[in-house]
Scaffold this active site. Structure first.
Site: not given
Ligand SMILES: Cc1cc2nc3c(=O)[nH]c(=O)nc-3n(C[C@H](O)[C@H](O)[C@H](O)COP(=O)(O)OP(=O)(O)OC[C@H]3O[C@@H](n4cnc5c(N)ncnc54)[C@H](O)[C@@H]3O)c2cc1C
Length: 483
Positions: A283, A286, A314, A349, A367, A390
């Site tokens: 993580e 990440w 959208w 998360n 988003w 996102w």
């Protein structure tokens, strides 16, 4: 004062330990003027959100006290960074400026400009990596390009990490490395209150019981996590009712702790090297990956990495967006997450992934709008990680979830909050609903609703969109951009 001072410019590195820029300024030998500048315009398209401002206020308070205990004084200023720095240089006759780098595209542009202006004024300027294990430009794949997939990225990085990092110790308490009080008083820093970082309307009342911003709060959090949840992190990290993750994200964002300190701490507590392969370390990977992507693809905070998504149809329904922001969608796991966010400035998360998927897929809301709400309400709002998160949820980023994989908010709730503890905490109006219905309260028979005094569609909203219909609409929208 015999020697001209140098400036250490604090930014997103609000700590004294393992602060390479500060350590270098002190090593330089001249008295150091520690400065923080609140530069709203300098943040470019991404001025600090409300929750981040709350964090910053308390983090600066803590940093100021730590510097004071070490015999110095933090100079606070508000305004354009270059003008402020030049003013301080003029008054103090400083000869150099030191800082740690940031990686947001607008900040890189601003800092490059500041560096070259200060150098042409005749100053020495030095910048350092205080935030990442790897500089984004140091890591490339075999063909010399940036990575776009996490697993090979992190495999490559992992092959380059040492057993332990050489950390920079905090400045010693005795010693005359800080600029003297007489000079600091001439510089007339502003008070913390005058920066007006705290909100006028006190929506932040739930923050203090959750958070202790500052370097020692960060270290306490790390110790608590490593001595507790770390062992079971791989399994526990997905259950939002548990304290299964480290909650270090705002501390890392503001640089109250460095990833190198986390690395060394894990190494010091582990009998062997298995921790290096742990889910937790990946993580941290990440976070590195997010910065790597932001650096190499600087348009991604606004534009999807996968260009075909620019044409995505959208729908951006305003009422639905407001219901999402306010935690009134009728889906308990989504509403619980959005209310946790509003109340504490943070969201688990797993729940971030669920609420993001719900917004972009079930509600067909872009988003960018979700990212903007997170930006304003998260205490850990971070351009690299927020953009990655996102675009991952919307299926339009690097290594993203495939668009057609649509989270079912009922099943996600049942799987990751099986007894409903998390949703009952954050959505108290449905607390009495039996566990069988807690993630789909609209299916609760009328008699049970009446018996418990909870009417769905009254006390708590009915779903603003039917899951199956939302899913179908999302898939049809995706068909229009599929190549
Ligand atoms: C839609 C969405 C938006 C997000 N926005 C942000 C954001 O603005 N700021 C932010 O820090 N994180 C963001 N994340 C990533 C992640 O949710 C948080 O980092 C994590 O929940 C923080 O909690 P923790 O410190 O307990 O994490 P832990 O599970 O304890 O992880 C340790 C650290 O690793 C890093 N990390 C963990 N997961 C990720 C990830 N997926 N991407 C990047 N870094 C990660 C964080 O620095 C975190 O503190 C987002 C995720 C999603 C799905």
């Amino acid at each position: 004062m015999s020697q001209n001072p140098v400036i250490f410019w604090f930014r997103q590195d609000l700590r004294l330990t393992d602060n390479p820029g500060l350590a270098a300024a002190i090593r330089h030998g001249a008295p150091v003027i520690p400065v923080y500048i609140l530069d709203d315009e300098g943040e470019g398209d991404w001025p600090l959100g409300g929750a981040s401002r709350w964090w910053l206020h308390h983090s600066l308070e803590s940093l100021g006290q730590s510097i004071k205990k070490k015999g110095g004084g933090l100079v606070l200023r508000h305004g354009p960074s270059l003008d402020i720095l030049r003013g301080i240089i003029h008054q103090s006759r400083a000869t150099g400026v030191f800082w740690n780098r940031r990686y947001e595209p607008d900040i890189i542009k601003r800092d490059t400009r500041i560096k070259s202006q200060l150098q042409s004024d005749g100053l020495e300027v030095h910048s350092f990596n205080g935030a990442l294990l790897f500089e984004p430009w140091e890591i490339e794949n075999k063909s010399g390009s940036p990575f776009k997939v996490f697993t090979p990225f992190w495999r490559h990085c992992s092959s380059l990490t040492p057993d332990r990092y050489e950390l920079h110790p905090a400045p010693p308490t005795d010693g005359d490395h800080w600029a003297p009080a007489s000079l600091l008083s001439q510089l007339k820093g502003q008070s913390l209150q005058s920066l007006e970082l705290l909100p006028d309307i006190r929506w932040d009342s739930g923050f203090p019981e959750r958070w202790t911003p500052g370097e020692s709060g960060a270290m306490d959090n790390l110790k608590q996590f490593v001595d507790g949840a770390f062992e079971n992190y791989g399994a526990g990290r997905d259950f939002p009712a548990q304290r299964g993750t480290s909650r270090l994200s705002p501390h890392l964002h503001f640089g109250e702790i460095s990833p190198r300190q986390i690395w060394n701490f894990l190494a010091s507590r582990s009998p062997d090297s298995r921790w290096r392969q742990s889910q937790y370390v990946s993580e941290i990977g990440w976070r590195e990956f997010a910065n790597h992507l932001l650096y190499h693809f600087p348009t991604t905070p606004r534009k999807p990495l996968r260009e075909e998504f620019e044409a995505f149809p959208w729908q951006d329904d305003e009422d639905q967006y407001k219901a999402w922001c306010g935690g009134r969608t009728g889906y308990p796991i989504v509403d619980a997450g959005m209310r946790e966010l509003w109340t504490t400035g943070w969201m688990h998360n797993r729940v971030r992934m669920i609420v993001a998927s719900f917004l972009v897929k079930h509600l067909l809301t872009s988003w960018n709008r979700g990212a903007a709400w997170f930006w304003d309400t998260l205490v850990d709002a971070d351009l690299a990680s927020n953009t990655l998160g996102w675009q991952w949820a919307a299926g339009c980023g690097a290594d993203a979830a495939p668009y057609f994989r649509i989270f079912n908010p009922i099943l996600q709730g049942e799987k990751f909050d099986p007894d409903g503890t998390y949703v009952r905490h954050w959505v108290p109006e449905i607390r009495p609903i039996p566990t069988k219905y807690i993630h789909k309260p609209w299916e609760t028979p009328d008699s049970i609703q009446k018996h418990h005094g909870v009417i769905i569609g009254g006390d708590y909203p009915a779903p603003i969109v039917d899951h199956r219909e939302g899913r179908q609409a999302a898939l049809e929208a995706f068909e229009t951009i599929k190549k």
